[in-house]
Scaffold this active site. Structure first.
Site, PDB file in Angstrom:
ATOM      1  N   VAL A 170      14.850  77.543  64.188  1.00 56.85           N
ATOM      2  CA  VAL A 170      13.551  77.841  64.080  1.00 56.85           C
ATOM      3  C   VAL A 170      12.708  78.094  65.356  1.00 56.85           C
ATOM      4  CG1 VAL A 170      12.747  75.356  63.825  1.00 56.85           C
ATOM      5  CG2 VAL A 170      11.443  77.128  62.601  1.00 56.85           C
TER       6      VAL A 170
ATOM      7  N   GLY B  68      16.898  75.415  56.252  1.00 50.26           N
ATOM      8  CA  GLY B  68      15.563  74.880  56.070  1.00 50.26           C
ATOM      9  C   GLY B  68      15.033  75.308  57.496  1.00 50.26           C
ATOM     10  N   GLU B  69      14.068  74.164  57.987  1.00 47.98           N
ATOM     11  CA  GLU B  69      13.563  73.875  59.149  1.00 47.98           C
ATOM     12  C   GLU B  69      12.354  74.841  59.312  1.00 47.98           C
ATOM     13  OE1 GLU B  69      15.920  75.193  62.559  1.00 47.98           O
ATOM     14  OE2 GLU B  69      17.312  73.334  62.413  1.00 47.98           O
ATOM     15  N   GLY B  70      12.378  76.049  58.222  1.00 47.55           N
ATOM     16  CA  GLY B  70      11.347  76.960  58.365  1.00 47.55           C
ATOM     17  C   GLY B  70      11.960  78.263  58.772  1.00 47.55           C
TER      18      GLY B  70
END
Lengths: 348, 348
Positions: free
Chosen positions: A95, A310-312
């Site tokens: 990210v 995930g993480e954005g």
């Protein structure tokens, strides 16, 4: 609905017609930009203006630890949560790379990581506890702590500039919390809501299912969205839900990432369904259950790239497409202005 | 294949193993970046190095007119081809906006537009004729003209800098040419290869099918890829096919847009199957037939956004994702370098 139209609805209908008219007269066949056109229309309605502008987009990674991780539901040890926060701050995570590529301001919100970071650039201290309790044995947060987390999320978001919030998260064990919320909010059986997360093997998956089953049984009475969040959720999910509600109230666009951020948005939408009008769902995650949850919410993701990080990361990857939607609406010529012939009524 | 491994194959196998090893040790669960990881690996193999770099990406819009347009197969009159070229040059078309957003150099190649543009910035003169002949009545180009077009495409590409070619096209009538090529190259019935293009109505679609059926019957003997291209194709498709073959030979990455650019790549791949290894298919177009063609080619598009505009708009929209693939491979930290704990062998 038989309710009479109110002024806000009328305003939106007029605005939508104006934006659609412009889209239909740009130099392209009618509707040929597909999702870009519906995105442009949505963002115009979120912002309440026919030439929407995306300003100072904020990618916030909400991070926290989970008591339930001690039950062996994740393929990684809990200390990876704080280690990855360090990685975000140092710029070495996926990210970090993607936010840098797209000029997205990246903030890590410590909502409850079991680690003392001290004061750090790029890190916001929103910590209420050193992680949740193990929801398979007691409530993860309890109502008071949960509401405090939501308040912190709202305050955190309010203090950020710009008109776009991109959601990210980090927390070993948080696919477990999200699966529990999915099952409780949708009524779907746990097996349809649980996946391998960061990559548990078959034995790990069986263990995860058993542990989550205990949590659901223990908190069978936690049916209302806030009760479910308090009993089964996580500090990052609660903080995020508060930020999402605040963002929606401030007419910011919310870009939803994968499975965990969908959990936060689903809780927010259970409290205030109009929240979904403010949301763009960036992608369908490869985490088992996510695609089904999006379908239940009646939303269509932009991307399907087999991501499950995930993480954005998915929100960041979708960002340039969202940006494109506004740019074509703003910058494209119309048939008139470009002197391009319109569609034939009769064949040539 | 029972052929012995040659040196090039061995080199690729060793390189692929090295890139995969790096991907597997970046700070993320194994495989969790999905398509980004397979893209990074592909681009490394295209470039023959384990840290691929994308340099000076070139978006070329190949434009030409089509004799078959006079048969009423399009919803727009032929003059829209040159008018849209003017729009590209003035910066008002969708692809202009998207190329500007992503810093892609945009070149329009006049491969056979029925219009005199004179010398213009951003326009390359590769014109061999003022459009094709009507393929429902005679060969669209004939072999000599077709091969000339391919040569021009190769020369045009060779003169451009950088190591990425993004394909775009403009030509009223060119979904007809692409449908004819699809049917001939795949053997699929015409009905599965024909869509509404820029938006013909039901009567227009019936007319289009009838006219294209005449062309296929007239040129039943044009079975070999070059014969099919010469009889049924278009000057922009031929020029593009030449550019694609040249780009593949120079180890440039080729980003394929929608239905028409797929036609050019399919011809090139019929001549040299290894071309497909150099190609990223940007999106599945909403033009009926495109998704089926991609499946036949055994390739998976990156995006599915309901686009049916052409111009290279889908290629431009996919560009930042391709860029991301190289950036994560280059810039992400490894578990070692970031001090992040690796996956547990046993549950915590």
């Amino acid at each position: 609905m038989n309710a009479p139209l109110n002024i806000a609805d009328l305003h939106d209908a007029v605005l939508a017609a104006r934006v659609q008219h412009r889209l239909d007269h740009l130099t392209k066949p009618l509707g040929s930009l597909g999702r870009l056109e519906s995105l442009a229309l949505q963002i115009a309605l979120v912002q309440g203006r026919d030439r929407p502008r995306l300003e100072a987009p904020q990618l916030v990674v909400f991070a926290a630890d989970h008591g339930i991780a001690a039950r062996g539901v994740s393929a990684y040890p809990s200390e990876v949560t704080w280690q990855m926060v360090e990685n975000f701050l140092a710029g070495g995570a996926a990210v970090s790379v993607l936010a840098r590529q797209h000029g997205l301001a990246l903030t890590v919100a410590d909502c409850g990581v079991k680690h003392d970071f001290g004061a750090r650039d790029g890190l916001v201290d929103a910590k209420l506890a050193l992680g949740t309790a193990d929801s398979s044995r007691e409530p993860a947060m309890g109502r008071a702590l949960c509401e405090q987390a939501m308040d912190r999320g709202a305050a955190l978001l309010h203090a950020l500039p710009g008109n776009v919030l991109l959601l990210g998260e980090m927390g070993i064990g948080n696919t477990s919390a999200a699966s529990l919320l999915m099952s409780r909010l949708t009524g779907l059986p746990l097996a349809e809501c649980v996946g391998r997360g960061t990559g548990v093997d078959d034995a790990g998956l069986a263990r995860k299912l058993a542990v989550l089953g205990q949590a659901l049984t223990l908190h069978a009475a936690a049916v209302e969205p806030l009760d479910a969040l308090a009993a089964l959720g996580g500090l990052e999910i609660g903080t995020m839900a508060g930020a999402v509600l605040q963002a929606a109230a401030e007419r910011r666009l919310v870009v939803v990432d994968g499975f965990i951020t969908t959990a936060a948005v689903a809780v927010a939408a259970a409290l205030a369904p109009a929240v979904l009008q403010r949301c763009v769902f960036a992608h369908a995650s490869a985490e088992s259950g996510h695609a089904g949850w999006l379908k239940r919410l009646g939303v269509q993701p932009l991307l399907d790239l087999g991501l499950r990080l995930g993480e954005g990361s998915g929100a960041a990857l979708a960002w340039p497409i969202i940006d494109s939607a506004c740019r074509v609406l703003e910058e494209m010529a119309s048939f008139d202005s470009a002197g391009v012939s319109e569609k034939l009524d009769e064949p040539a």
